[in-house]
Design a protein around this motif. Sequence first.
Motif, PDB file in Angstrom:
ATOM      1  N   ILE A 170       0.840  -1.198   0.000  1.00 22.76           N
ATOM      2  CA  ILE A 170       0.000   0.000   0.000  1.00 22.76           C
ATOM      3  C   ILE A 170       0.872   1.243   0.000  1.00 22.76           C
ATOM      4  CG2 ILE A 170      -1.743   1.300   1.294  1.00 22.76           C
ATOM      5  CD1 ILE A 170      -2.703  -1.428   2.389  1.00 22.76           C
ATOM      6  N   ARG A 171       0.624   2.105  -0.976  1.00 22.82           N
ATOM      7  CA  ARG A 171       1.360   3.368  -1.048  1.00 22.82           C
ATOM      8  C   ARG A 171       0.592   4.454  -0.318  1.00 22.82           C
ATOM      9  NH1 ARG A 171       1.890   7.630  -5.861  1.00 22.82           N
ATOM     10  NH2 ARG A 171       3.402   9.014  -4.884  1.00 22.82           N
ATOM     11  N   LYS A 172       1.274   5.212   0.520  1.00 28.06           N
ATOM     12  CA  LYS A 172       0.682   6.354   1.205  1.00 28.06           C
ATOM     13  C   LYS A 172       0.516   7.492   0.197  1.00 28.06           C
ATOM     14  CE  LYS A 172       1.415   9.555   5.063  1.00 28.06           C
ATOM     15  NZ  LYS A 172       2.365   9.975   6.145  1.00 28.06           N
ATOM     16  N   MET A 173      -0.726   7.752  -0.184  1.00 27.39           N
ATOM     17  CA  MET A 173      -1.019   8.771  -1.172  1.00 27.39           C
ATOM     18  C   MET A 173      -1.077  10.149  -0.513  1.00 27.39           C
ATOM     19  SD  MET A 173      -1.237   6.971  -3.879  1.00 27.39           S
ATOM     20  CE  MET A 173      -1.935   8.166  -5.032  1.00 27.39           C
ATOM     21  N   PRO A 174      -0.589  11.198  -1.192  1.00 31.13           N
ATOM     22  CA  PRO A 174      -0.700  12.553  -0.640  1.00 31.13           C
ATOM     23  C   PRO A 174      -2.159  12.890  -0.350  1.00 31.13           C
ATOM     24  CG  PRO A 174       0.771  12.530  -2.546  1.00 31.13           C
ATOM     25  CD  PRO A 174       0.119  11.177  -2.483  1.00 31.13           C
ATOM     26  N   GLY A 175      -2.478  13.187   0.887  1.00 34.42           N
ATOM     27  CA  GLY A 175      -3.843  13.499   1.267  1.00 34.42           C
ATOM     28  C   GLY A 175      -4.756  12.299   1.363  1.00 34.42           C
ATOM     29  N   GLY A 176      -4.210  11.096   1.210  1.00 36.26           N
ATOM     30  CA  GLY A 176      -5.028   9.888   1.225  1.00 36.26           C
ATOM     31  C   GLY A 176      -5.541   9.568   2.625  1.00 36.26           C
ATOM     32  N   VAL A 177      -6.861   9.544   2.777  1.00 34.86           N
ATOM     33  CA  VAL A 177      -7.452   9.288   4.096  1.00 34.86           C
ATOM     34  C   VAL A 177      -7.155   7.872   4.560  1.00 34.86           C
ATOM     35  CG1 VAL A 177      -9.616   9.116   5.379  1.00 34.86           C
ATOM     36  CG2 VAL A 177      -9.266  11.008   3.770  1.00 34.86           C
ATOM     37  N   VAL A 178      -7.412   6.902   3.684  1.00 33.11           N
ATOM     38  CA  VAL A 178      -7.238   5.496   4.075  1.00 33.11           C
ATOM     39  C   VAL A 178      -5.768   5.102   4.067  1.00 33.11           C
ATOM     40  CG1 VAL A 178      -7.741   3.107   3.452  1.00 33.11           C
ATOM     41  CG2 VAL A 178      -9.547   4.826   3.343  1.00 33.11           C
ATOM     42  N   SER A 179      -5.054   5.413   2.984  1.00 33.85           N
ATOM     43  CA  SER A 179      -3.640   5.008   2.915  1.00 33.85           C
ATOM     44  C   SER A 179      -2.823   5.713   3.994  1.00 33.85           C
ATOM     45  CB  SER A 179      -3.066   5.286   1.533  1.00 33.85           C
ATOM     46  OG  SER A 179      -3.080   6.675   1.226  1.00 33.85           O
ATOM     47  N   GLY A 180      -3.173   6.967   4.307  1.00 36.56           N
ATOM     48  CA  GLY A 180      -2.474   7.672   5.376  1.00 36.56           C
ATOM     49  C   GLY A 180      -2.715   7.028   6.729  1.00 36.56           C
ATOM     50  N   PHE A 181      -3.961   6.628   6.968  1.00 36.25           N
ATOM     51  CA  PHE A 181      -4.285   5.943   8.220  1.00 36.25           C
ATOM     52  C   PHE A 181      -3.532   4.623   8.318  1.00 36.25           C
ATOM     53  CE2 PHE A 181      -6.825   2.590  10.228  1.00 36.25           C
ATOM     54  CZ  PHE A 181      -6.851   3.069  11.536  1.00 36.25           C
ATOM     55  N   ILE A 182      -3.528   3.847   7.237  1.00 40.32           N
ATOM     56  CA  ILE A 182      -2.843   2.550   7.254  1.00 40.32           C
ATOM     57  C   ILE A 182      -1.356   2.737   7.522  1.00 40.32           C
ATOM     58  CG2 ILE A 182      -2.144   0.595   5.809  1.00 40.32           C
ATOM     59  CD1 ILE A 182      -4.910   0.767   4.479  1.00 40.32           C
ATOM     60  N   TYR A 183      -0.744   3.685   6.836  1.00 45.42           N
ATOM     61  CA  TYR A 183       0.703   3.895   6.965  1.00 45.42           C
ATOM     62  C   TYR A 183       1.061   4.416   8.361  1.00 45.42           C
ATOM     63  CZ  TYR A 183       5.459   5.201   5.576  1.00 45.42           C
ATOM     64  OH  TYR A 183       6.832   5.306   5.483  1.00 45.42           O
ATOM     65  N   ASP A 184       0.307   5.391   8.855  1.00 41.48           N
ATOM     66  CA  ASP A 184       0.688   6.099  10.080  1.00 41.48           C
ATOM     67  C   ASP A 184       0.088   5.525  11.361  1.00 41.48           C
ATOM     68  OD1 ASP A 184       2.210   8.023   8.672  1.00 41.48           O
ATOM     69  OD2 ASP A 184       0.416   9.215   8.269  1.00 41.48           O
ATOM     70  N   GLU A 185      -1.133   4.980  11.297  1.00 39.87           N
ATOM     71  CA  GLU A 185      -1.856   4.700  12.529  1.00 39.87           C
ATOM     72  C   GLU A 185      -2.294   3.250  12.727  1.00 39.87           C
ATOM     73  OE1 GLU A 185      -4.944   7.589  13.456  1.00 39.87           O
ATOM     74  OE2 GLU A 185      -4.180   8.883  11.850  1.00 39.87           O
TER      75      GLU A 185
END
Length: 335
Positions: A170-185
């Motif tokens: 999974i790539r963390k997309m700029p501004g990505g709600v789901v990918s950002g959550f997966i990557y960070d939290e």
Amino acid sequence: MADLKGVSQVRVEPAGKSFSVEAGQSVLEAGLKAGITLKHSCRDGQCGECRTTIVSGLVDYAEGLQDKLIDSDREGCTGLMCQARPLGDLVIDAPEVTELEGISIQKFPVRVMSKQILSDDVVVLRLAPAPGVEFRCMPGQYIDLQMRDGNTRSYSMAATDDSGQIELHIRKMPGGVVSGFIYDELKEKAILTAEGPFGTFYIRDGDAPIILTASGTGFAPIKAIVEQLIRDGNTRPVHLYWGGRRLENLYHHQRCLDWAAELPWLTYIPVLSDEEGIWGGRTGFVHQAVVDDFPDLSSHEVYVCGAPIVVSSARRDFVDKCNLDLNNFHSDAFV
């Protein structure tokens, strides 16, 4: 748009299977609901992967879809089955149905067994289906992954192992709600919901040489396909092209180098777009590297996974410039 009333019957050849389509349903939606997997990828009309030959009958589309259609769709010879609504009974030619027989879409809980950060924007998840779930898929397919807040995204599977665990890149997309959550939290042991498998991005039986083309995390289903070929004792020539902006974007570069060193049938060509003057290898657009190396693709099968612009550019140039048979172009577009 025509007024769709009643229930239509769709017959699928050469499998000889049939299913019903209710008013307002697309052919693909009804087929999947009936356990019949027609070819598809994005399921929203953007990628064109679901385009299927219409043997007899007529279909219609919602307003605003005309720019998604090609001449053969407008003439009624083919149809985008994820958007097409039958105007009466329909017969379509869909040989992939036989190959995917026995694989059904299901919805089930999964537990996050591990989370590995591979780069500044790529994370690998390993998910275990709930006890008692028997999940079957073809290497190259994808699942929908739903967070606890209801947000859902589609991710291609990089592997499913003997224990039933599913690997996602999974790539963390700029501004990505789901990918950002997966990557960070997202934490290990968390419970999510998966649905699938979806898509018809899988290796077809045959003996034609194979071109695999990926951009970014489009490598995930390509990895699953290569590992299947290894398990099956493949002897068909395979060229794997993987494109990224910088070398760190090719997060399994060493694995691909190892494959190329160990497998006499596999050639690996990494392509970087932002490393001119630094990188000693191929540069530019990944699909253009294929065009440069294979001006005649008439005897090949091609599998492309990545951003929509990569898939659409590859489809256009491989067919128009390199004589690829469109029936031998298979894609999974991240939309």
